[in-house]
Design an enzyme around this catalytic site. Sequence first.
Site, PDB file in Angstrom:
ATOM      1  N   HIS A 191      33.125  30.801  45.541  1.00 18.53           N
ATOM      2  CA  HIS A 191      32.849  32.142  45.841  1.00 18.53           C
ATOM      3  C   HIS A 191      33.758  32.352  47.226  1.00 18.53           C
ATOM      4  O   HIS A 191      33.920  33.507  47.647  1.00 18.53           O
ATOM      5  CB  HIS A 191      31.255  32.194  46.102  1.00 18.53           C
ATOM      6  CG  HIS A 191      30.680  32.289  44.855  1.00 18.53           C
ATOM      7  ND1 HIS A 191      30.425  31.212  44.143  1.00 18.53           N
ATOM      8  CD2 HIS A 191      30.371  33.605  44.162  1.00 18.53           C
ATOM      9  CE1 HIS A 191      29.988  31.847  42.733  1.00 18.53           C
ATOM     10  NE2 HIS A 191      29.980  32.970  43.015  1.00 18.53           N
ATOM     11  N   ASN A 222      33.697  32.771  34.108  1.00 19.95           N
ATOM     12  CA  ASN A 222      33.822  31.626  35.230  1.00 19.95           C
ATOM     13  C   ASN A 222      32.901  30.458  34.764  1.00 19.95           C
ATOM     14  O   ASN A 222      33.208  29.212  34.719  1.00 19.95           O
ATOM     15  CB  ASN A 222      33.547  32.036  36.373  1.00 19.95           C
ATOM     16  CG  ASN A 222      34.100  33.270  36.903  1.00 19.95           C
ATOM     17  OD1 ASN A 222      35.474  33.562  36.457  1.00 19.95           O
ATOM     18  ND2 ASN A 222      33.756  34.002  37.965  1.00 19.95           N
ATOM     19  N   ASP A 223      31.699  30.833  34.515  1.00 19.08           N
ATOM     20  CA  ASP A 223      30.567  29.605  34.147  1.00 19.08           C
ATOM     21  C   ASP A 223      30.735  29.254  33.001  1.00 19.08           C
ATOM     22  O   ASP A 223      30.654  28.249  32.517  1.00 19.08           O
ATOM     23  CB  ASP A 223      29.230  30.156  34.608  1.00 19.08           C
ATOM     24  CG  ASP A 223      28.867  29.836  35.964  1.00 19.08           C
ATOM     25  OD1 ASP A 223      29.240  28.917  36.453  1.00 19.08           O
ATOM     26  OD2 ASP A 223      28.208  30.972  36.667  1.00 19.08           O
ATOM     27  N   CYS A 239      33.262  39.681  32.604  1.00 16.20           N
ATOM     28  CA  CYS A 239      33.150  40.070  34.347  1.00 16.20           C
ATOM     29  C   CYS A 239      33.508  38.733  34.901  1.00 16.20           C
ATOM     30  O   CYS A 239      33.634  38.936  36.053  1.00 16.20           O
ATOM     31  CB  CYS A 239      31.741  40.472  34.541  1.00 16.20           C
ATOM     32  SG  CYS A 239      30.768  39.493  34.421  1.00 16.20           S
ATOM     33  N   ARG A 281      33.704  24.125  38.003  1.00 13.74           N
ATOM     34  CA  ARG A 281      34.534  25.039  38.548  1.00 13.74           C
ATOM     35  C   ARG A 281      35.325  25.172  39.723  1.00 13.74           C
ATOM     36  O   ARG A 281      36.372  25.839  40.057  1.00 13.74           O
ATOM     37  CB  ARG A 281      34.031  26.360  38.386  1.00 13.74           C
ATOM     38  CG  ARG A 281      32.895  26.765  39.066  1.00 13.74           C
ATOM     39  CD  ARG A 281      31.974  28.029  38.631  1.00 13.74           C
ATOM     40  NE  ARG A 281      32.438  29.285  39.534  1.00 13.74           N
ATOM     41  CZ  ARG A 281      31.761  30.342  39.245  1.00 13.74           C
ATOM     42  NH1 ARG A 281      30.675  30.524  38.335  1.00 13.74           N
ATOM     43  NH2 ARG A 281      31.873  31.323  39.947  1.00 13.74           N
ATOM     44  N   ARG A 291      27.139  41.373  42.426  1.00 17.06           N
ATOM     45  CA  ARG A 291      26.798  39.770  42.743  1.00 17.06           C
ATOM     46  C   ARG A 291      25.891  39.993  44.017  1.00 17.06           C
ATOM     47  O   ARG A 291      26.222  39.724  44.962  1.00 17.06           O
ATOM     48  CB  ARG A 291      27.857  39.094  43.093  1.00 17.06           C
ATOM     49  CG  ARG A 291      28.596  38.476  41.941  1.00 17.06           C
ATOM     50  CD  ARG A 291      29.786  37.607  42.375  1.00 17.06           C
ATOM     51  NE  ARG A 291      30.321  36.922  41.451  1.00 17.06           N
ATOM     52  CZ  ARG A 291      31.555  37.233  40.805  1.00 17.06           C
ATOM     53  NH1 ARG A 291      32.190  38.237  41.466  1.00 17.06           N
ATOM     54  NH2 ARG A 291      32.271  36.559  40.005  1.00 17.06           N
ATOM     55  N   GLU A 327      27.031  33.423  29.860  1.00 17.91           N
ATOM     56  CA  GLU A 327      27.755  32.397  30.846  1.00 17.91           C
ATOM     57  C   GLU A 327      27.518  30.835  30.295  1.00 17.91           C
ATOM     58  O   GLU A 327      27.965  30.274  30.896  1.00 17.91           O
ATOM     59  CB  GLU A 327      27.821  32.729  31.938  1.00 17.91           C
ATOM     60  CG  GLU A 327      26.289  32.806  32.673  1.00 17.91           C
ATOM     61  CD  GLU A 327      26.385  33.177  34.096  1.00 17.91           C
ATOM     62  OE1 GLU A 327      27.575  33.023  34.783  1.00 17.91           O
ATOM     63  OE2 GLU A 327      25.246  34.000  34.516  1.00 17.91           O
ATOM     64  N   ARG A 374      23.429  42.663  39.097  1.00 21.90           N
ATOM     65  CA  ARG A 374      23.086  41.381  38.502  1.00 21.90           C
ATOM     66  C   ARG A 374      21.991  40.771  39.561  1.00 21.90           C
ATOM     67  O   ARG A 374      21.968  40.785  40.803  1.00 21.90           O
ATOM     68  CB  ARG A 374      24.262  40.546  38.645  1.00 21.90           C
ATOM     69  CG  ARG A 374      23.904  39.041  37.910  1.00 21.90           C
ATOM     70  CD  ARG A 374      25.076  38.216  37.999  1.00 21.90           C
ATOM     71  NE  ARG A 374      25.277  37.752  38.923  1.00 21.90           N
ATOM     72  CZ  ARG A 374      26.500  36.669  39.239  1.00 21.90           C
ATOM     73  NH1 ARG A 374      27.162  36.525  38.197  1.00 21.90           N
ATOM     74  NH2 ARG A 374      26.733  36.390  40.620  1.00 21.90           N
TER      75      ARG A 374
HETATM   76  C1  PEP Z   1      30.850  34.082  35.945  1.00 19.04           C
HETATM   77  O1  PEP Z   1      30.342  33.047  35.730  1.00 19.04           O
HETATM   78  O2  PEP Z   1      31.742  34.389  34.912  1.00 19.04           O
HETATM   79  C2  PEP Z   1      30.469  35.158  36.813  1.00 19.04           C
HETATM   80  C3  PEP Z   1      30.935  36.414  36.785  1.00 19.04           C
HETATM   81  O3  PEP Z   1      29.647  34.962  37.636  1.00 19.04           O
HETATM   82  P1  PEP Z   1      29.595  34.234  39.036  1.00 19.04           P
HETATM   83  O4  PEP Z   1      31.095  34.009  39.217  1.00 19.04           O
HETATM   84  O5  PEP Z   1      29.344  35.006  40.043  1.00 19.04           O
HETATM   85  O6  PEP Z   1      29.059  32.797  38.418  1.00 19.04           O
HETATM   86 MG    MG Z   2      28.438  32.922  36.825  1.00 15.90          MG
END
Ligand code: PEP
Ligand code: MG
Length: 588
Positions: free
Chosen positions: A200, A464-465, A512, A475, A304, A441, A341
């Site tokens: 983040h 991402n997840d 996303c 990650r 977020r 995800e 979200r």
């Molecule tokens: C993801 O996991 O791709 C996502 C958009 O959520 P975050 O990055 O906030 O976990």
């Molecule tokens: Mg995520």
Amino acid sequence: MEYRYGTAVSPGIAIGPALVLDTEGVRIPHKTVPPEQADAEVERLREALDDAAAEAREKRQRYTARFEAAIGNIFAAQQSAFEDPSFRARLEQLIRDETYSAEYAVSRGIREQVKKLEEAQKKVGDLAAAEVLRRRAGDLIDLERQILSTLLGRQPTPVGPVGGERVVILANDLMPSDTADFSPRTVWAFATESGGPTSHTAILAGALEIPAVVGVGRFLTDVSGVIVDGDEGKIILDPDEATVHKYEAKRLAGLSRADRYESLRGKPAVTHDGVAIKLLGNIELAPEAAHCADRGAEGVGLYRTEFLYLNKSSDPTEAEHYDAYRAVIDTIGPNRPVVIRTLDLGADKFSSVSGLLSVEKNPFLGLRSVRLCLRKVDLFRTQLRAILRAAVHGDIRIMFPMISTVDELRKCKTLLNEVKEDLDESGTPYKPDIRVGTMIEVPSAAILADVIAREVDFFSVGTNDLIQYTLAADRNNEHVAHLYDPADPAVLRLIRTVVEAAGKAGIDVNVCGEMSGEPLYAPLLIGLGLRSLSATPRKIPEIKRVIRQLSVAEAEKVAGQALQMDTARQVQNLLRDQLRRILPEAVE
Ligand code: PEP
Ligand code: MG
């Protein structure tokens, strides 16, 4: 001059003086003093070392009495280091010969030794000997921190520069709350030893539009000037003049390219063959909605909301949630979609707030996100009420993160219905037919997408997840970054499954994760059937440019080929070749 490589997480070039922060955020001032002040600086240094030695002595006695001599001896070793005449002589020499301030002399003197130990560590073949050297380097850094905090009067130092000088921040790691305080007016860029592309901190760097490179590995030794190349994930420590010139030219070229993209702002995101692609923005903080509007996004594809917890000692109230959502609607307008979200706290996201989260052995697999909200139902209800109420004023949609089973989704929907009933009973205005979606995800949700599709109005694929869980690669861990690859065929198959399930159920599907902001992957995603992408706002003009150069037939061909491939590397090569053909400037 030294080149180091990490992961590019926020584009742009920055050239500037380095401000090195250690792991605890102690500032190491890079400054000299006038020669006539040298005696006074030496005196300050001696006092600080005497104080640090006295403290170590006191701890030695205390810990020996409480535990045993072996524990107390840790402090004995520190005490003798602080009292060591040759160590003191070297630091005093740096103050007198180089006119360094006491703090900077400590930093330089100790980092010199750390560097030597690290070099020796690389050369020794014996693992046990390397470990001894590594620990000795760690101990030295600990000593440095102690002397510095004594010199600085133990004032907690806020992370970030003071005095108006614009700097490049170099740190072992940065917390999202540190990064959120950075302003592009004072921080040119940052680079960290740890961290991954979807941490983040990295996401915030993108949001704040500060060039950043993370996961560089150990480099915090002895730096004054630095170049951060956020396009290529490179940092150059103490660059020479020719290199500074070269990068200054690159920085200016980047600015003029951004100007060219700006000219696309009013143009639609439509492929060569006339297929419209919806481009939405990802935001973390309500004021960023303005970036979405500025960069030509059609709405907010991912808000977020856990960032409402940043720098807070108590949970946000319903009014705080509501005000933030209203602010986004007021900025973006009532007719553009805003996907809110629900809280995705946990794992690497603000794990210390409000006593909500316990220490987890396996935080990414633990009580995070919607799992936590379903345990802390009051907290969840507060947010759901605020979303439903704010939705009266705009096209707000609600999205649940980290859904891993159908039951979990049903529980969220039941709770949403209960909150609606409460609002009905109290006669509070809200939007009863709010659209409800879910993030996909977790691999289980992707595999079961056809079932989940029957229960929601839309999907948003969180790559991402999804990548981290599919490949079992954290990650944020640079040691497994080679496995964490959006182009991995296993990931592509899952995305295809989700898109097909959404198509059959007739619901919308969007991506996303950070993948959707990378020009390299735009043709692939479109070829896999996506018609909506949500990305960091600053990436939108470039993605639009790729889309306008592309035909869907071409994209489908590439996706078809990628799906036949065995490895991520083959897919990456295919995508790079294709992007080179359609938009050479986007490929190095
Ligand atoms: C993801 O996991 O791709 C996502 C958009 O959520 P975050 O990055 O906030 O976990
Ligand atoms: Mg995520």
